[in-house]
Design a protein around this motif. Structure first.
Motif, short mmCIF file in Angstrom:
data_model
loop_
_atom_site.label_atom_id
_atom_site.label_comp_id
_atom_site.label_asym_id
_atom_site.label_seq_id
_atom_site.Cartn_x
_atom_site.Cartn_y
_atom_site.Cartn_z
N CYS A 211 -45.00 43.75 69.67
CA CYS A 211 -45.95 44.27 70.64
C CYS A 211 -47.20 43.40 70.64
N GLY A 212 -48.00 43.55 71.70
CA GLY A 212 -49.23 42.82 71.80
C GLY A 212 -49.03 41.42 72.37
N ALA A 213 -50.10 40.67 72.43
CA ALA A 213 -50.03 39.32 73.00
C ALA A 213 -49.20 38.43 72.08
N TRP A 214 -48.18 37.78 72.66
CA TRP A 214 -47.30 36.92 71.87
C TRP A 214 -47.95 35.56 71.67
N GLN A 215 -47.88 35.05 70.46
CA GLN A 215 -48.42 33.73 70.15
C GLN A 215 -47.33 32.90 69.48
N ARG A 216 -47.38 31.58 69.77
CA ARG A 216 -46.40 30.71 69.16
C ARG A 216 -46.62 30.62 67.64
N PRO A 217 -45.55 30.65 66.86
CA PRO A 217 -45.72 30.44 65.42
C PRO A 217 -46.14 29.01 65.14
N THR A 218 -46.79 28.80 64.00
CA THR A 218 -47.28 27.46 63.63
C THR A 218 -46.31 26.80 62.65
N ILE A 219 -46.29 25.49 62.69
CA ILE A 219 -45.47 24.69 61.79
C ILE A 219 -46.34 23.59 61.20
N ASP A 220 -45.81 22.91 60.13
CA ASP A 220 -46.56 21.81 59.53
C ASP A 220 -46.72 20.67 60.53
N ASN A 221 -47.92 20.13 60.55
CA ASN A 221 -48.22 19.01 61.43
C ASN A 221 -47.69 17.72 60.81
N PRO A 222 -46.69 17.08 61.46
CA PRO A 222 -46.15 15.84 60.87
C PRO A 222 -47.17 14.71 60.82
N ASN A 223 -48.21 14.78 61.61
CA ASN A 223 -49.22 13.72 61.63
C ASN A 223 -50.42 14.00 60.74
N TYR A 224 -50.36 15.10 59.99
CA TYR A 224 -51.50 15.47 59.14
C TYR A 224 -51.55 14.55 57.92
N LYS A 225 -52.69 14.00 57.62
CA LYS A 225 -52.89 13.14 56.46
C LYS A 225 -54.05 13.59 55.59
N GLY A 226 -54.92 14.41 56.11
CA GLY A 226 -56.05 14.87 55.33
C GLY A 226 -57.15 13.85 55.22
N LYS A 227 -58.09 14.15 54.32
CA LYS A 227 -59.23 13.26 54.15
C LYS A 227 -58.79 12.01 53.40
N TRP A 228 -59.18 10.85 53.89
CA TRP A 228 -58.78 9.60 53.26
C TRP A 228 -59.62 9.35 52.00
N LYS A 229 -58.89 8.87 50.96
CA LYS A 229 -59.56 8.49 49.72
C LYS A 229 -59.04 7.13 49.29
N ALA A 230 -59.93 6.37 48.73
CA ALA A 230 -59.53 5.04 48.24
C ALA A 230 -58.62 5.22 47.03
N PRO A 231 -57.59 4.41 46.88
CA PRO A 231 -56.72 4.49 45.69
C PRO A 231 -57.48 4.12 44.43
#
Length: 629
Positions: free
Chosen positions: A392-412
């Motif tokens: 019931c209620g407003a239907w929303q698409r479920p979320t999945i992992d973003n294949p392009n997600y890399k997060g904050k960059w850190k130097a090795p």
């Protein structure tokens, strides 16, 4: 007749087989009879007692009740135990102190009148009671000991040695007995060997009175200890420091909980070695130079307390690579989750229906005051229309992992070229360093004392001895503690009773007992009652029934062949044939009837078809059956 000799092996094998089975059944029967006899004997014994009671009552009605009571009393009274006569131990050599308390008095002992410092006056006094008593469940009448009678109080009592003990070239042996008659919750049973000083006053013996050695059991909570502590005097500063022996590896719990008398012994040798024994068994040993905490001798060097780490000291083993650059396609703002574009709203989804609705059956309470409580609203319940719908209620698409997600960059991370290691202060010579290679030469002591706090009463102490000869201490222990052990052993239940008592404390032992009993019984049953083995073809006699797995055709062929061989034997040995005819003429009527029955069996066997397997078996020489004329 000679052909009869061919039948002897089969008959002998069958007889041996029957004899073996007979022995097995006899053994099985014997075992069963033995068990049944033991049970019947026990039951008969009980029934005999019952019958005696009935007979006594019927014989004399007037005295029946008294006789029954006497019988009951006799039945409930255990058989007399072997007597162990108590004899007070006597030192067999020179001693510095020996006390067995068998005089029944505290003669020679001094009760402390001191108070503890920094504590409320109500509990600061050493007002715990000491008495000389026999053990509660003593098996040795006349054997007395020193008993800490009261609980939750401070106790202090002491006695002087016949002469001060000086540590020189002879060992020190301290030994005494302890019995926690009521178990122990929290408290100690250790002794203190009070140092020889000018200030030593036994009337004022308290917790801060200087001592040389403290030794004995101590327990609080689930921490079971056996102390050996000595106070070592620094030859450089003159200050005393307590040195504690390492904890023993042995499990000490049983000594505190079994309510038995245990013998505690400390042996300290001039070569700095020591041994701690319980019940004449070593539970801890070591050396004063290597097995005490803190160590007797301080380190030669110490860290400089004034040294400080330089400000530019770099302790980082790894650092971020300063030459690394973030890739151009690195998107730090990309979300970790995104809507699933392939998802489809399920059929029947009720977009216009809320998940929760007001309860239509709810009513506003009569005592609801809107001025005080605000506007009344019915409680929310799950929408009943949503129970049969996917949602019931407003239907929303479920979320999945973003294949392009890399997060904050850190130097090795890379190795730090300026890494200097973990900084430590520099070492300097220890100003308090000394080396005492003879810590055995401790401060002489002149008295023995008990200064204790206990939450459990009735702790018994007995048979104190301080000497230098191990044999003297062993003799004293055998004459005191050894006698108690012998008396307890004479009064203890048998093996079965001990096993039952052990199983009550450790229920898992029942599994061991069951397996121990069940396995032999299973093997006996398997041995005695195993299935009868099918006899081989060699065990069949001529008059036996045909074997089920023998080919009938082969049997007929073998029979004919055997008959031909029998005829050849008769032709070659006519004298034997004549002798056999003579024997047959003198045979009894029973033998003639047996031969007739055998001939009938042969006719029946001839009429049966012979299989190929039977023919193969019958070709064997051991299965050949010669004909009789």
């Amino acid at each position: 007749m000679e052909p009869l000799g061919l039948l002897q092996p089969s008959a002998s094998a069958g007889g041996v087989r029957r004899e073996t089975m007979k022995q097995k059944w006899l053994l099985c029967a014997a075992l069963l009879l033995a068990g049944a006899s033991a049970i019947l004997a026990h039951e008969t014994h009980d029934h005999d007692h019952d019958d005696d009671d009935v007979i006594d009552i019927e014989d004399d009605l007037d005295d029946g009740v008294e006789e029954v009571e006497e019988l009951k009393h006799e039945a409930s009274t255990p058989p007399p135990l072997p007597k162990v006569t108590y004899k007070a131990p006597v030192p067999t050599g020179d001693v510095y102190f020996a006390e067995n308390f068998d005089k029944g008095t505290l003669e020679g002992w001094v009760l402390s009148k001191a108070k503890k410092d920094d504590i409320d006056d109500e509990i600061a006094k050493y007002d715990g009671k000491w008495e000389v008593q026999e053990m509660k469940d003593t098996k040795l009448p006349g054997d007395k000991g020193l008993v800490l009678v009261s609980r939750a109080k401070h106790h202090a009592i002491s006695a002087k040695l016949t002469k001060p003990f000086v540590f020189d070239t002879k060992p020190l042996i301290v030994q005494y007995e302890v019995n926690f008659q009521n178990g122990i919750e929290c408290g100690g049973a250790y002794v203190k060997l009070l140092s020889k000083t000018r200030e030593l006053n036994l009337d004022q013996f308290h917790d801060k009175t200087p001592y040389t050695i403290m030794f004995g059991p101590d327990k609080c909570g689930e921490d079971y200890k056996l102390h050996f502590i000595f106070r070592h005097k620094s030859p450089k500063t003159g200050m005393y420091e307590e040195k504690h022996a390492k904890r023993p590896d042995a499990d000490l719990k049983n000594y505190f909980t079994d309510k038995k008398t245990h013998l505690y012994t400390l042996v300290l040798n001039p070569d700095n070695s020591f041994e701690i024994l319980v019940d004449q068994t070593v539970v801890n040993s070591g050396n004063l130079l290597s097995d005490m905490t803190p160590a007797v001798n301080p380190p030669r060097e110490i860290e400089d307390p004034n040294d400080q780490k330089p400000e530019d000291w770099d302790e980082r083993a790894k650092i971020p690579d300063p030459d690394a650059v973030k890739p151009d396609d690195w998107d730090e703002d990309a979300p970790a989750k995104i809507p699933d574009e392939d998802a489809v709203k399920p059929e029947g989804w009720l977009d216009d229906e809320p998940e929760y609705v007001a309860d239509p059956d709810a009513e506003k309470p009569e005592d609801w005051d809107e001025d005080m409580d605000g506007e009344w609203e019915a409680p929310q319940i799950a929408n009943p229309k949503c129970e049969s719908a996917p949602g019931c209620g407003a239907w929303q698409r479920p979320t999945i992992d973003n294949p392009n997600y890399k997060g904050k960059w850190k130097a090795p991370m890379i190795d730090n070229p300026n890494y200097q290691g973990i900084w430590k202060p520099r070492k300097i010579p220890n100003p308090d360093f000394f080396e005492d290679l003879e810590p055995f030469k401790m401060t002489p002591f002149a008295a023995l004392g008990l200064e204790l706090w206990s939450m459990t009463s009735d702790i018994l102490f007995d048979n104190f001895i301080i000497c230098t000869d191990r044999a003297v201490a062993d003799d004293w222990g055998n004459d005191g503690w050894g006698l108690k052990k012998a008396a307890d052993g004479a009064a203890e239940p048998g093996v079965v009773g001990q096993m039952m008592a052990a199983a009550e404390e450790r229920p898992w032992l029942w599994v061991v007992y069951i397996l121990t009993v069940a396995l032999p019984v299973f093997l006996v049953v398997l041995f005695c009652c195993s299935g009868k083995k099918q006899p081989s073809a060699a065990e069949y006699k001529k008059t036996d029934a045909p074997q089920p797995d023998v080919n009938e055709e082969e049997k007929v062929e073998e029979k004919d062949k055997g008959g031909a061989e029998a005829e050849e034997i008769h032709e070659e040995k006519p004298e034997e044939k004549q002798r056999g005819d003579g024997d047959a003429g003198s045979a009894s009527q029973e033998e003639e009837e047996e031969e007739e029955e055998e001939e009938e069996d042969e006719d029946e066997e001839d009429s049966k078809p012979i299989t190929e397997e039977e023919e193969t078996v019958n070709r064997s020489p051991r299965n050949r059956k010669p004909r009789r004329d």
